[in-house]
Design an enzyme around this catalytic site. Structure first.
Site, mmCIF file in Angstrom:
data_model
loop_
_atom_site.group_PDB
_atom_site.id
_atom_site.type_symbol
_atom_site.label_atom_id
_atom_site.label_comp_id
_atom_site.label_asym_id
_atom_site.label_seq_id
_atom_site.Cartn_x
_atom_site.Cartn_y
_atom_site.Cartn_z
ATOM 1 N N HIS A 161 0.835 -1.204 0.000
ATOM 2 C CA HIS A 161 0.000 0.000 0.000
ATOM 3 C C HIS A 161 0.871 1.256 0.000
ATOM 4 C CE1 HIS A 161 -3.156 -2.725 2.155
ATOM 5 N NE2 HIS A 161 -3.032 -2.997 0.877
ATOM 6 N N ASP B 254 -6.180 5.136 0.129
ATOM 7 C CA ASP B 254 -6.454 3.888 -0.569
ATOM 8 C C ASP B 254 -7.791 3.360 -0.063
ATOM 9 O OD1 ASP B 254 -5.842 2.574 1.869
ATOM 10 O OD2 ASP B 254 -3.711 2.536 1.345
HETATM 11 N N1 UDP Z 1 8.791 -5.991 -2.531
HETATM 12 C C1 UDP Z 1 10.160 -5.810 -2.510
HETATM 13 N N2 UDP Z 1 10.924 -6.821 -2.011
HETATM 14 C C2 UDP Z 1 10.409 -7.989 -1.547
HETATM 15 C C3 UDP Z 1 8.998 -8.162 -1.594
HETATM 16 C C4 UDP Z 1 8.229 -7.147 -2.100
HETATM 17 O O1 UDP Z 1 10.670 -4.760 -2.920
HETATM 18 O O2 UDP Z 1 11.158 -8.861 -1.121
HETATM 19 C C5 UDP Z 1 7.950 -4.892 -3.064
HETATM 20 C C6 UDP Z 1 7.517 -5.176 -4.488
HETATM 21 O O3 UDP Z 1 8.500 -4.694 -5.393
HETATM 22 C C7 UDP Z 1 6.186 -4.470 -4.579
HETATM 23 C C8 UDP Z 1 5.648 -4.531 -3.156
HETATM 24 O O4 UDP Z 1 6.747 -4.806 -2.318
HETATM 25 O O5 UDP Z 1 6.382 -3.119 -4.959
HETATM 26 C C9 UDP Z 1 4.622 -5.616 -2.966
HETATM 27 O O6 UDP Z 1 3.412 -5.206 -3.499
HETATM 28 P P1 UDP Z 1 2.424 -6.223 -4.200
HETATM 29 O O7 UDP Z 1 1.221 -5.443 -4.604
HETATM 30 O O8 UDP Z 1 3.109 -6.949 -5.264
HETATM 31 O O9 UDP Z 1 2.054 -7.294 -3.128
HETATM 32 P P2 UDP Z 1 1.586 -7.217 -1.583
HETATM 33 O O10 UDP Z 1 2.816 -7.231 -0.808
HETATM 34 O O11 UDP Z 1 0.782 -5.964 -1.418
HETATM 35 O O12 UDP Z 1 0.788 -8.463 -1.437
#
Ligand code: UDP
Length: 492
Positions: free
Chosen positions: A18, A113
């Site tokens: 988010h 959001d």
């Molecule tokens: N992310 C990262 N490193 C990690 C895991 C996630 O930088 O090891 C970042 C990824 O690049 C993305 C965000 O965290 O920008 C995750 O958002 P996403 O909507 O894909 O999934 P959520 O974590 O909300 O389920």
């Protein structure tokens, strides 16, 4: 006439998934649309305050809301959404007083959001325009806008008989891809989703992190009064794909390792900021990667039984402990071809690296966009929230992913290996890579000066400027009237 630069106050709800899109939206408003931007970061995890995500935000006014713990107000094992909503609610007094004491011009727009509707009354009191930013697809936004008006019988028959949810102007939602609230239309999750949707449709604007050419039908459906647009008073703008831009490449061993690998030869495996799996499943992923004989980078977390979003609030906890759950000898056996990164990896940089050629992803929307904008085809392995809808779109509609088949629980190593090979080395993978590269070009075009998303953000920015001028006009006409009345009083 001198136009005042509008000031937007953005509130990011807990979770990296988010925070990241909110920060990117803030950067875009600041650099391309001359806004003053303040971002309130709501968090349950104090480690986020030192996160590199917030260290690359020059010129944004970042305000960290002191970490809020609502655990004593919740039942055991509450749904993720309930915890986020309560945390947001408790953050409002702090946000309110910060807005009142800002040294910048008073904000004319609030952007939250879909968990931020608790801030609507405050924004209305302060005369701000209200925008909801769906950091996800137009298809999911369409479902949400439609929920309050959906036929109750259809929702019941979806839950009971597994009939699809028919969404006007959009692809229907198959039961296999449905959202958790629809599993029980009398349950608390559904009621919570309905309450949120009823509030969201009262906003002045809805922003979606997608672009017109990626989702032409769903974007049209939410915008047009003849389709779903009539169910919201909000103007609808598709403003994406906004993804994390890398200002300064971080020092990381994994990036140095990638530097030494051939082009498009490495599959990146990561389940987002919150995704966790059982110990048995983790083992199958490990053995599947080994079986695939492909180079890999895998972000591992300690296993979590029965909760696919187990690390959503605590991305920083666990550290190297995760490595203890890997099959015996796995790290040693694969050290020539693979890297295991505990807990958190620089994903944007990894996906942008020329050596990366595939992505096993949980289909969180930020990950999807980051993959598309780097031209990387995917293995779609959805876990929670709207990820199954995203997986459907990627595999069935756009043809840029192959999807995991979950036949009652654990995905076996043979399937993991087969899917990875289909993306990395099979003819099918080359076709997907070609398609995803076309989407990359289309996404970049949407953000360019002649693109649809740039156009919509310009429109939103004009609305905010007009709102500021309207408020200033109201203040100055009130001032003129008061002065006239006062001078009359003095004269008499
Ligand atoms: N992310 C990262 N490193 C990690 C895991 C996630 O930088 O090891 C970042 C990824 O690049 C993305 C965000 O965290 O920008 C995750 O958002 P996403 O909507 O894909 O999934 P959520 O974590 O909300 O389920």
């Amino acid at each position: 006439m001198v136009t005042s630069k509008p000031h937007a106050a953005l509130i990011a709800s807990p979770g990296m998934g988010h925070l990241i899109p909110m920060v990117e939206l803030g950067k875009r408003l600041l650099t391309h649309h001359s806004f003053h931007v303040t971002i309130f970061v709501v968090t349950t995890d104090s480690a986020i305050t030192t996160s590199h995500i917030l260290q690359q935000t020059s010129n944004l006014n970042i305000v960290l809301v002191p970490p809020i713990d609502v655990s004593h107000k919740l039942p055991p094992n509450p749904p993720l959404a309930a915890r986020i909503l309560l945390t947001m609610l408790d953050s409002i007094p702090f946000v309110h007083s910060s807005i009142l004491s800002t040294k910048l011009p008073p904000p004319s727009a609030l952007i939250v959001d879909m968990f931020g509707f608790a801030a609507f009354p405050m924004a209305r009191d302060l005369g701000m325009l209200i925008y909801v930013y769906f950091a996800t697809s137009a298809w999911f936004s369409a479902v949400t806008v439609y929920v309050p008006a959906m036929d109750k019988k259809m929702i019941e028959s979806h839950a009971e008989n597994h009939e699809p949810l028919v969404i006007l102007g959009c692809e229907a939602v198959r039961f296999d891809d449905t959202l958790e609230p629809f599993l029980s239309p009398i349950g608390e999750m559904y009621q919570g989703y309905l309450t949120a949707a009823k509030e969201i449709v009262t906003a002045d604007g809805i922003l979606m992190n997608t672009w017109q050419d990626l989702e032409p039908a769903a974007t049209k459906a939410v915008r047009e009064d003849g389709i779903l647009g009539r169910f919201t008073k909000a103007e609808v703008y598709s403003v994406g794909p906004l993804v994390r831009t890398v200002e300064k490449k971080p020092e990381a061993a994994v990036l140095s390792w990638l530097d030494g690998q051939p082009a498009e030869s490495v599959v990146y495996v990561s389940f987002g900021s919150g995704g966790t799996m059982s110990e048995v499943q983790m083992r199958e992923v490990a053995l599947g990667l080994e079986l695939s004989q492909q180079r890999f980078v895998w972000v591992v977390r300690p296993p979590c039984e029965g909760d696919a979003s187990g690390s959503f609030f605590e991305v920083s906890n666990g550290g190297d402990v995760a490595l203890n759950y890997l099959p015996e000898g796995f790290v040693k056996r694969t050290e020539a071809v693979g890297v295991v990164v505990p807990m958190w990896a620089p994903q944007a940089e990894i996906l942008g690296h020329p050596a990366t050629g595939g992505f096993v992803t949980h289909c969180g929307w930020n990950s999807v966009l980051e993959s598309v904008l780097n031209g990387v085809p995917m293995v779609a392995w959805p876990l929670y929230a709207e990820q199954k809808m995203n997986a459907f779109m990627l595999s069935e509609e756009l043809g840029v992913a192959v999807r995991v088949a979950e036949e009652g629980g654990v995905v076996r190593r043979e399937q993991v290996a087969e899917l990875v090979r289909r993306v990395m080395v099979d003819e099918e993978g080359f076709g997907m890579r070609k398609k995803v590269k076309e989407l990359k070009v289309s996404g970049e075009k949407a953000l360019s000066k002649v693109g649809s998303s740039h156009h919509w953000l310009c429109q939103m920015s004009k609305d905010c400027e007009a709102h500021v001028q309207g408020s200033e006009a109201k203040v100055s006409s009130a001032y003129t009237t008061t002065t006239a009345v006062l001078s009359d009083v003095v004269r008499s």
